[in-house]
Design a protein around this motif. Structure first.
Motif, PDB file in Angstrom:
ATOM      1  N   ALA A   1       0.856  -1.171   0.000  1.00 52.01           N
ATOM      2  CA  ALA A   1       0.000   0.000   0.000  1.00 52.01           C
ATOM      3  C   ALA A   1       0.896   1.226   0.000  1.00 52.01           C
ATOM      4  O   ALA A   1       2.044   1.180   0.441  1.00 52.01           O
TER       5      ALA A   1
ATOM      6  N   SER B   1       0.879   3.895   1.724  1.00 54.96           N
ATOM      7  CA  SER B   1       1.335   4.269   3.054  1.00 54.96           C
ATOM      8  C   SER B   1       0.631   3.368   4.049  1.00 54.96           C
ATOM      9  O   SER B   1      -0.402   2.801   3.740  1.00 54.96           O
ATOM     10  N   LEU B   2       1.207   3.236   5.183  1.00 56.16           N
ATOM     11  CA  LEU B   2       0.611   2.368   6.183  1.00 56.16           C
ATOM     12  C   LEU B   2       0.493   3.172   7.467  1.00 56.16           C
ATOM     13  O   LEU B   2       1.479   3.423   8.141  1.00 56.16           O
ATOM     14  N   LYS B   3      -0.738   3.576   7.763  1.00 60.71           N
ATOM     15  CA  LYS B   3      -0.947   4.378   8.966  1.00 60.71           C
ATOM     16  C   LYS B   3      -1.737   3.572   9.980  1.00 60.71           C
ATOM     17  O   LYS B   3      -2.587   2.779   9.623  1.00 60.71           O
ATOM     18  N   LEU B   4      -1.432   3.808  11.251  1.00 61.85           N
ATOM     19  CA  LEU B   4      -2.228   3.179  12.298  1.00 61.85           C
ATOM     20  C   LEU B   4      -3.398   4.102  12.614  1.00 61.85           C
ATOM     21  O   LEU B   4      -3.303   5.311  12.435  1.00 61.85           O
ATOM     22  N   LEU B   5      -4.497   3.517  13.069  1.00 58.87           N
ATOM     23  CA  LEU B   5      -5.656   4.339  13.427  1.00 58.87           C
ATOM     24  C   LEU B   5      -5.470   4.832  14.854  1.00 58.87           C
ATOM     25  O   LEU B   5      -5.456   4.030  15.783  1.00 58.87           O
TER      26      LEU B   5
ATOM     27  N   ASN C   1      -7.937   3.533  17.659  1.00 54.63           N
ATOM     28  CA  ASN C   1      -7.818   2.119  18.015  1.00 54.63           C
ATOM     29  C   ASN C   1      -6.504   1.830  18.735  1.00 54.63           C
ATOM     30  O   ASN C   1      -6.451   1.009  19.645  1.00 54.63           O
TER      31      ASN C   1
ATOM     32  N   PHE D   1      -1.396  -4.260   5.598  1.00 61.06           N
ATOM     33  CA  PHE D   1      -2.754  -3.745   5.513  1.00 61.06           C
ATOM     34  C   PHE D   1      -2.965  -2.628   6.536  1.00 61.06           C
ATOM     35  O   PHE D   1      -2.414  -2.664   7.623  1.00 61.06           O
ATOM     36  N   GLU D   2      -3.791  -1.670   6.130  1.00 58.37           N
ATOM     37  CA  GLU D   2      -4.054  -0.498   6.958  1.00 58.37           C
ATOM     38  C   GLU D   2      -5.462  -0.608   7.541  1.00 58.37           C
ATOM     39  O   GLU D   2      -6.383  -1.060   6.856  1.00 58.37           O
ATOM     40  N   GLU D   3      -5.624  -0.186   8.787  1.00 60.43           N
ATOM     41  CA  GLU D   3      -6.919  -0.363   9.441  1.00 60.43           C
ATOM     42  C   GLU D   3      -7.913   0.708   9.010  1.00 60.43           C
ATOM     43  O   GLU D   3      -7.566   1.893   8.934  1.00 60.43           O
ATOM     44  N   MET D   4      -9.147   0.289   8.753  1.00 56.48           N
ATOM     45  CA  MET D   4     -10.211   1.233   8.396  1.00 56.48           C
ATOM     46  C   MET D   4     -10.925   1.681   9.668  1.00 56.48           C
ATOM     47  O   MET D   4     -11.098   0.884  10.583  1.00 56.48           O
ATOM     48  N   PRO D   5     -11.339   2.945   9.712  1.00 55.66           N
ATOM     49  CA  PRO D   5     -12.103   3.381  10.894  1.00 55.66           C
ATOM     50  C   PRO D   5     -13.521   2.825  10.819  1.00 55.66           C
ATOM     51  O   PRO D   5     -14.249   3.113   9.876  1.00 55.66           O
TER      52      PRO D   5
END
Lengths: 615, 488
Positions: A398, A400-404, A407, B234-238
């Protein structure tokens, strides 16, 4: 997914060979249907009546296969269609070609539609199966197919209703009318006497099978009704057919009418009926058309068996599946799925096909559906072996790989709270209004909660606006657990919010409870301090907006004098206190959860705060 | 005292034949002797062998009479030599003593129950019952007829008497050494620890139970799955929006408005907030078009698409509602590939049973990129499920309104020795992606499964209410093992 029941031996006879159960399951698996259950007629009856298995199981009982078919494959809803699809899939049969009988326009049966029908059920499509030969099994299958269609695509007869008639008892032309209920009289199927339509509706209110269809026309000033030339009532759709034209095992010519509020689905239903059963007609796969004439003079000839031609290219099919099949191979694979494909360009690499979608395959909407059929015929599991070798999907990175943030923060706080000795619980988001308000001494606040319109039971009336009911219920169910009980939950609640597109939003909450010989108010206070400390928030004096402080509060769910509001950067983000004894002794919860008289016998303190504020 | 007595006695005598007699001779409580024997045996100072004897012990009633005398004796003594009227005699005595006393005294021919007066028949009596009871209390034997009589009067009951015969053990010493179970601060600081002998540790018992906090089993599995997704890039979806419109939950996914899933039987529709306030209008128009008349090479479903249906709010039935929002947002910018995942709560208005609840957690993964193929989907699934320890997969054609092809994923379960369904997957249909505005060559491959089912299989739980909800036993949460998914 609809499930159909077919006699195993009849099915194998139709397939022209027998299978072991395992072999048949493998065939189903590769075709995309599933052998759900193997049973017998008697076993089904026993199960319905909740009887124990009888000792003397009859060896000769017919074995029934219950087969689950995809919800969009109406052509597979009876033995005839299913067996044909499998025969073609196994390359034992050519794709059948369905034809309309060669009838001159004058000789063609006619259905005249009256303008009033537009008020209640505007569409009708019809067809005739000439020279059909029924036997007991075929007849049952014919009736079952109507049932299955009514249940599925017809949405319990609201969209489409099917009527089948012995044509030799009737005289065309027919009329499709909509009349006041009091002016319609006829003897319905399975009854001995004539009823007036409004009386009939009253009569069927006690009929277990039919009462659920009454609502479709009940409140209409006019009821749809079909007459023949002699004013014989064919049917009162979508409720019941007339007794006069009922089909029997001896019926030779079947008149089929489908009335509808959705014309597309009516055509699909009619096509499914006639294509599957034209197999038993004197002229195999030939269907006699009927002309439907509308009041404005427009006329249509049904069934519409036209083939839909779809252009699909070889690179598209190969590109989406991730294989490199030759044009000829693709044609062959499509044939096995009942799709006739003709190569329209000679260039092998860039080949294009014209795919003929037969009237039985209403599920084919887009070239991607054709592509899927190629993949199924080729075998998903044959693709698998290749896929594992050259899979790119998971190796693609992907951008970019961002953390939420929310969460991540939630998880970090969860670990901190567990580390100070609290055990995590996970409770339901749905709750009753009573649990959410009255049991917590709170007023039923309609300005706050998301309310469900169609709950199956009172347990699912609302979305929680607090984690408190779930946590208290957990304590109530664990009253034998050694004290003190220290539990917590991090989870979402929902509240109404006009600023959000859907009118509601989630809030991420932390809640914790202490329960023991004493209420432990200072323990939950200590937990608040710890959470703040771990978030780097200083304890400040009242009114200071640079950190957090607590102040006296007056909430009904807590005991007066031992409760406090948490103020963080000037904002009220949570409350804690000794749970009010009227709340913790919750006799009502008893009724909801277990049936003996329990309560929470020990004092508790509870804290709930919004952790989104700490982001 | 008991310990000294035993060890001292054995110094000179080979054996204590009977711990009961030994205790009686020394006037030590037998229970104390037994405890000491057990303890000495534990340290192997002595060897002990069980002795069992049937003996008689006094009931509570029997014990009372050893002090007060038998009821007949009390009654006799209450009668003055000149006799006494019956009612007056009754007043002098406890009712039960009077009742039993009358019967027994009459039987013994001690008294005359006259019409006016109760009188003595003999001048002196001997309270034999009391004597017998005292003998039994002291462990002395009495005659079998007497036993029978006392038993019939429920003054004695049989009891198995347990004692020991004791000899020197391998570690015998006249005096026990000081033993300890733990090192104390005093011992440690005073240097006494050098002299200490530790009690033999019970290696078959467990250590002390510990107090502490614990994370929830289902969320421990969620944490591992999140790790696996992150490892795969993989990136987390809100997903923190339970309330969703039918539009994002169904229509945007090319799910026709008459689809059974949109029935109130399957979906929780809302009274408040009942409808959505805003939708992106130009996109709504394109979705309406694709349903009604098709487009992008599709025939469409050919029906009257109703805006009111799309506006209806519900509790999301799948997290794919969030995926549709994310993909729509992605389509509003110059295309960049994405790999997304989410694990969160979804709601179904279905009947609940041992394996189904009205709410559960859905795990969803999707890859959005140019030129993705069915091979890529199978490859990603293979990667993902290998992380979960499922390497034997097979795929079954299935139907789903918004994916084509659609595949059910089966994994071979070594424990159950059969194929079990572990998830659903597919490639999103062009009828879903194109109206969003994604370029023609962009494909989305996706899969989903529930969090509860693999967790139940992993921890061997067969009722979902034992895993999730307020009825879960806190003790089980505390005992639940760590989740090693993804680290095998």
């Amino acid at each position: 997914m609809p499930t159909i029941s077919v006699g195993r031996d009849r099915l194998f006879a139709a397939l022209g060979r027998t299978y072991t159960q395992e072999e048949f399951e493998d065939l189903c698996f590769s075709f995309g249907i599933e052998l759900d259950d193997v049973t017998t007629e008697k076993a089904i009856v026993r199960k319905e009546k909740h009887l124990e298995a009888e000792e003397d199981v009859d060896e000769d009982e017919e074995v029934i296969y219950k087969i689950e078919v995809p919800a969009n494959r109406y052509d597979l809803l009876c033995l005839e269609g299913l067996a044909q699809a499998l025969r073609v899939f196994c390359e034992w049969q050519q794709i059948p070609t369905y034809k309309l009988a060669d009838v001159s326009k004058d000789a063609m049966l006619k259905m005249h539609v009256k303008p009033e029908t537009s008020q209640i059920r505007p569409y009708i499509v019809c067809a005739v199966l000439r020279g059909i030969t029924f036997d007991k099994a075929r007849y049952n299958s014919f009736i079952d197919l109507q049932d299955k269609l009514h249940q599925n695509i017809c949405r319990r007869r609201t969209l489409v209703a099917i009527g089948t008639h012995d044509l030799d008892t009737l005289k065309g032309p027919f009329t499709y009318e909509a009349l006041p209920p009091s002016s319609v009289n006829f003897t319905p199927l399975k009854q001995e006497r004539s009823f007036r339509a409004d009386e009939l509706m009253e009569f069927y209110k006690s009929d277990l099978k039919l009462k659920k269809f009454l609502h479709i026309i009940e409140d209409s000033p006019v009821f749809p009704v079909i007459y023949d030339r002699n004013r014989t009532v064919l049917s009162l759709p979508p409720i019941i057919n007339g007794a006069h034209s009922a089909i029997t095992l001896e019926t030779k010519n079947v008149f089929i009418e489908c009335t509808a509020t959705d014309l597309t689905k009516a055509k699909i239903v009619l096509n499914t009926m006639v294509t599957t059963f034209s197999e038993y007609c004197a002229n195999k796969f030939v269907i006699e058309p009927v002309e439907v004439v509308y009041p404005d003079g427009k006329s249509h000839i049904y069934p519409d068996l036209s083939i839909y031609n779809m252009e699909v290219s070889l690179p598209y099919v190969n590109g989406l599946i991730g294989v490199s099949l030759e044009a000829e191979e693709v044609t062959k694979l499509l044939n096995r799925m009942q799709l006739h494909a003709k190569q329209s360009t000679s260039d092998n690499k860039q080949a294009k096909f014209v795919v003929s979608v037969p009237p039985t395959r209403s599920d084919i909407l887009h070239p991607c559906d054709v592509m899927e059929d190629v993949a199924i015929a080729y075998g998903f599991n044959a693709i698998k072996d290749k896929a594992i070798v050259d899979n790119k999907g998971s190796k693609r990175l992907a951008a970019s790989l961002k953390l939420l943030p929310l969460n991540e923060l939630s998880d970090l706080i969860r670990k901190e709270v567990a580390m100070v000795g609290f055990t995590e619980v996970l409770t339901f988001i749905l709750c009753s209004k009573k649990e959410n308000f009255a049991m917590l001494n709170r007023k039923d606040d309609t300005s706050k909660a998301v309310i469900i319109g169609n709950p199956r039971s009172s347990d699912f009336e609302a979305v929680r606006t607090s984690l408190m009911p779930g946590i208290l219920k957990t304590v109530a169910h664990n009253k034998d657990h050694p004290k003190p009980i220290k539990i917590f939950e991090v989870g979402d609640i929902s509240v109404l919010d006009d600023n959000n597109d859907v009118g509601a939003k989630n809030l991420r909450q932390l809640a914790a409870l202490y329960c023991g010989a004493n209420a432990g108010f200072e323990v939950v206070h200590g937990l608040v301090d710890r959470v703040m400390e771990k978030n780097g928030v200083p304890f400040v004096s009242s009114g200071d907006k640079s950190g957090y402080y607590i102040e006296r509060s007056d909430e009904p769910e807590f005991l007066a004098g031992r409760q406090a509001r948490i103020i963080y950067k000037g904002k009220h983000i949570g409350t804690f206190g000794i749970v009010h004894p009227e709340v913790s002794v919750i006799p009502e919860i008893v009724i909801l959860i277990v049936l003996n008289n329990f309560d929470i016998p020990d004092p508790c303190s509870f804290v709930e705060l919004n952790i989104e504020s700490l982001l | 005292m008991a310990e000294e007595a035993i060890l001292g006695y054995l110094q000179h005598t080979e054996e204590i034949k009977d711990s009961g007699e030994f205790a009686a001779e020394r006037n030590i409580d037998h229970n104390e002797i037994v405890n000491v024997i057990k303890s000495l045996h534990g340290f192997r100072y002595v060897d002990a062998e069980d002795i069992k004897r049937e003996t008689w012990v006094l009931t509570d009633e029997g014990k009372t009479y050893t002090a007060t005398g038998s009821p007949e004796f009390q009654l006799f003594n209450a009668i003055p030599p000149e006799g006494i009227p019956k009612d007056e005699l009754q007043k002098k005595l406890d009712p039960s003593v009077f009742k039993i006393g009358c019967a027994q005294a009459a039987k013994n021919k001690w008294v005359e129950m006259g019409k006016q007066l109760v009188t003595r028949k003999v001048q002196n009596v001997d309270d034999k019952v009391k004597g017998l009871l005292l003998q039994i209390q002291q462990g002395q034997g009495i005659g079998s007829d007497d036993i029978k009589a006392l038993k019939a009067r429920k003054l004695i009951v049989p009891q198995t008497w347990k004692g020991y015969s004791v000899r020197k053990g391998p570690n015998y010493a006249p005096k026990r050494k000081q033993v300890v179970t733990d090192l104390t601060r005093e011992n440690f600081q005073s240097g006494e620890w050098k002299e200490l002998e530790f009690k033999e540790y019970n290696y078959s018992a467990k250590g002390a139970p510990l107090e502490g906090g614990h994370l929830h089993p289902l969320l421990k599995v969620r944490a591992q799955l999140k790790q696996i997704f992150l490892c795969m890039g993989f990136e987390e979806m809100p997903t923190n929006n339970f309330v969703e419109s039918s539009f994002w939950n169904f229509d945007a996914l090319f799910q026709p408005q008459q689809h059974p899933a949109r029935d109130s039987h399957d979906t929780f529709f809302l009274d408040a907030p009942s409808t959505t306030k805003r939708l992106p209008e130009d996109y709504v128009e394109r979705v309406k078009q694709i349903h009604e008349t098709g487009g992008y090479e599709s025939r469409g479903y050919v029906y009257d698409w109703k805006r009111e249906e799309a506006n209806k709010n519900l509790l999301r039935t799948h997290t794919t509602a969030v995926s549709s929002r994310m993909l729509y947002q992605l389509a509003q910018k110059p295309f960049a590939p994405k790999k997304y995942f989410s694990i969160d709560r979804v709601f179904r208005n279905e009947a609940v049973d041992r394996t189904h609840l009205a709410e559960f957690h859905q795990i969803e993964g999707l890859v959005c990129d140019r030129g993705l193929t069915l091979c890529d989907l199978i490859g990603v699934l293979h990667d993902f499920f290998s992380h979960l320890g499922m390497t034997k997969l097979k795929f079954k054609p299935a139907y789903n309104p918004y994916t084509e092809p659609s595949m059910e994923i089966f994994s071979y379960h070594e424990g159950f020795k059969k194929w079990v369904e572990v998830g659903n997957s597919g490639m999103f249909r062009p009828e879903m992606l194109r109206p969003m505005g994604l370029p023609e060559d962009v494909q989305v491959i996706a899969w989903g499964l529930s969090l509860e089912r693999p967790t139940m299989i992993l921890y061997g739980i067969d009722n979902i209410r034992d895993l999730f909800g307020p009825k879960v036993d806190l003790g089980l949460i505390k005992k639940n093992s760590i989740c090693r998914l993804g680290i095998n």
